[in-house]
Write a protein that holds these residues in place. Sequence first.
Motif, PDB file in Angstrom:
ATOM      1  N   ASN A  32      25.695  30.667  44.262  1.00  0.00           N
ATOM      2  CA  ASN A  32      27.021  31.152  43.335  1.00  0.00           C
ATOM      3  C   ASN A  32      27.202  30.318  42.352  1.00  0.00           C
ATOM      4  O   ASN A  32      27.819  30.688  41.413  1.00  0.00           O
ATOM      5  CB  ASN A  32      27.951  30.705  44.717  1.00  0.00           C
ATOM      6  CG  ASN A  32      28.285  31.858  45.686  1.00  0.00           C
ATOM      7  OD1 ASN A  32      27.583  32.781  45.580  1.00  0.00           O
ATOM      8  ND2 ASN A  32      28.896  31.400  46.612  1.00  0.00           N
ATOM      9  N   PRO A 174      38.048  39.427  51.370  1.00  0.00           N
ATOM     10  CA  PRO A 174      37.053  39.933  50.487  1.00  0.00           C
ATOM     11  C   PRO A 174      37.231  41.273  49.795  1.00  0.00           C
ATOM     12  O   PRO A 174      37.040  41.656  48.463  1.00  0.00           O
ATOM     13  CB  PRO A 174      35.634  39.897  51.244  1.00  0.00           C
ATOM     14  CG  PRO A 174      36.151  40.034  52.563  1.00  0.00           C
ATOM     15  CD  PRO A 174      37.560  39.441  52.751  1.00  0.00           C
ATOM     16  N   LEU A 175      38.024  42.228  50.514  1.00  0.00           N
ATOM     17  CA  LEU A 175      38.176  43.670  49.939  1.00  0.00           C
ATOM     18  C   LEU A 175      39.288  43.372  48.652  1.00  0.00           C
ATOM     19  O   LEU A 175      39.101  44.074  47.713  1.00  0.00           O
ATOM     20  CB  LEU A 175      38.703  44.543  50.813  1.00  0.00           C
ATOM     21  CG  LEU A 175      37.809  45.103  52.022  1.00  0.00           C
ATOM     22  CD1 LEU A 175      38.285  45.922  53.060  1.00  0.00           C
ATOM     23  CD2 LEU A 175      36.526  45.531  51.223  1.00  0.00           C
ATOM     24  N   PHE A 177      39.857  40.727  46.904  1.00  0.00           N
ATOM     25  CA  PHE A 177      39.251  39.970  45.986  1.00  0.00           C
ATOM     26  C   PHE A 177      38.329  40.820  45.276  1.00  0.00           C
ATOM     27  O   PHE A 177      38.317  40.856  43.847  1.00  0.00           O
ATOM     28  CB  PHE A 177      38.347  38.930  46.496  1.00  0.00           C
ATOM     29  CG  PHE A 177      37.445  37.865  45.468  1.00  0.00           C
ATOM     30  CD1 PHE A 177      38.384  36.915  44.712  1.00  0.00           C
ATOM     31  CD2 PHE A 177      36.107  37.690  45.338  1.00  0.00           C
ATOM     32  CE1 PHE A 177      37.971  36.131  43.927  1.00  0.00           C
ATOM     33  CE2 PHE A 177      35.862  36.952  44.278  1.00  0.00           C
ATOM     34  CZ  PHE A 177      36.417  36.048  43.624  1.00  0.00           C
ATOM     35  N   LEU A 178      37.649  41.988  45.807  1.00  0.00           N
ATOM     36  CA  LEU A 178      36.801  42.755  45.026  1.00  0.00           C
ATOM     37  C   LEU A 178      37.427  43.837  44.262  1.00  0.00           C
ATOM     38  O   LEU A 178      37.289  43.836  43.084  1.00  0.00           O
ATOM     39  CB  LEU A 178      35.798  43.731  46.092  1.00  0.00           C
ATOM     40  CG  LEU A 178      34.550  42.767  46.642  1.00  0.00           C
ATOM     41  CD1 LEU A 178      33.938  43.949  47.708  1.00  0.00           C
ATOM     42  CD2 LEU A 178      33.573  42.479  45.609  1.00  0.00           C
ATOM     43  N   PHE A 179      38.511  44.412  44.719  1.00  0.00           N
ATOM     44  CA  PHE A 179      39.740  45.233  44.066  1.00  0.00           C
ATOM     45  C   PHE A 179      40.245  44.431  42.751  1.00  0.00           C
ATOM     46  O   PHE A 179      40.232  45.028  41.621  1.00  0.00           O
ATOM     47  CB  PHE A 179      40.769  45.688  44.834  1.00  0.00           C
ATOM     48  CG  PHE A 179      40.246  46.848  45.887  1.00  0.00           C
ATOM     49  CD1 PHE A 179      39.470  48.051  45.452  1.00  0.00           C
ATOM     50  CD2 PHE A 179      40.511  46.511  47.142  1.00  0.00           C
ATOM     51  CE1 PHE A 179      38.875  48.819  46.364  1.00  0.00           C
ATOM     52  CE2 PHE A 179      40.017  47.525  48.141  1.00  0.00           C
ATOM     53  CZ  PHE A 179      39.292  48.675  47.623  1.00  0.00           C
ATOM     54  N   LEU A 181      38.713  42.177  40.999  1.00  0.00           N
ATOM     55  CA  LEU A 181      37.781  41.648  39.880  1.00  0.00           C
ATOM     56  C   LEU A 181      37.403  43.056  39.307  1.00  0.00           C
ATOM     57  O   LEU A 181      36.741  43.266  38.152  1.00  0.00           O
ATOM     58  CB  LEU A 181      36.511  41.307  40.657  1.00  0.00           C
ATOM     59  CG  LEU A 181      36.373  39.794  41.203  1.00  0.00           C
ATOM     60  CD1 LEU A 181      35.316  39.303  41.876  1.00  0.00           C
ATOM     61  CD2 LEU A 181      36.910  38.837  39.934  1.00  0.00           C
ATOM     62  N   GLY A 182      37.263  44.280  40.089  1.00  0.00           N
ATOM     63  CA  GLY A 182      36.798  45.508  39.567  1.00  0.00           C
ATOM     64  C   GLY A 182      37.824  46.184  38.591  1.00  0.00           C
ATOM     65  O   GLY A 182      37.564  46.588  37.957  1.00  0.00           O
TER      66      GLY A 182
END
Length: 182
Positions: A32, A174-175, A177-179, A181-182
């Motif tokens: 990381n 985490p979902l 967090f992904l949204f 970032l995306g």
Amino acid sequence: MKQVTIRNLHRDLGYFYIGLIISFAFSGILMNHRESWHPEKYTIETKAIEVKLPAEEKINEPFADSLGKALGIDDKIRRHNVKKGTFKISFEKHDVEIDMETGKGEIVSFQKTPIISQMMKLHKNTSNWWIYYSDIFGISLITIAITGAIMIPAGKFTFKRRGWKLAIAGLLFPLLFLFLLG
């Protein structure tokens, strides 16, 4: 499944994979942060160089390899490229960076960090046997998670009463967090 069987399966898989879980977790943390520092290797020496480079279109692997040999580098070439005016060559134990305009650059000599570099290979290895072993490990982690969730038979801390809320929160984090970032 009986309670004892679930508990035994959970315990035995946990014991069997404890070393791999710790290795993956530790090397994952290092991975990381690999852009901030290079845990896989440490610098032994940095040496300034100045060379005359040909036009960018004449730079190829044989040129990079012969330049490395001319600079006293005898280890195997891994890759080379020219990006943003910088010619970079990566060898097994050396990195070379040269400014395309001035020909000035440096050679960085490094050594692999013992144990850490081998652990980090766990995340990068793509050999067939390791992929299958990692798949089995992933299935085992799912089994450990499920058996851990259903191990407590009764009371206010069961999966049915409280655990499912935490599990959903653990999935949503985490979902989300992904949204973001995306």
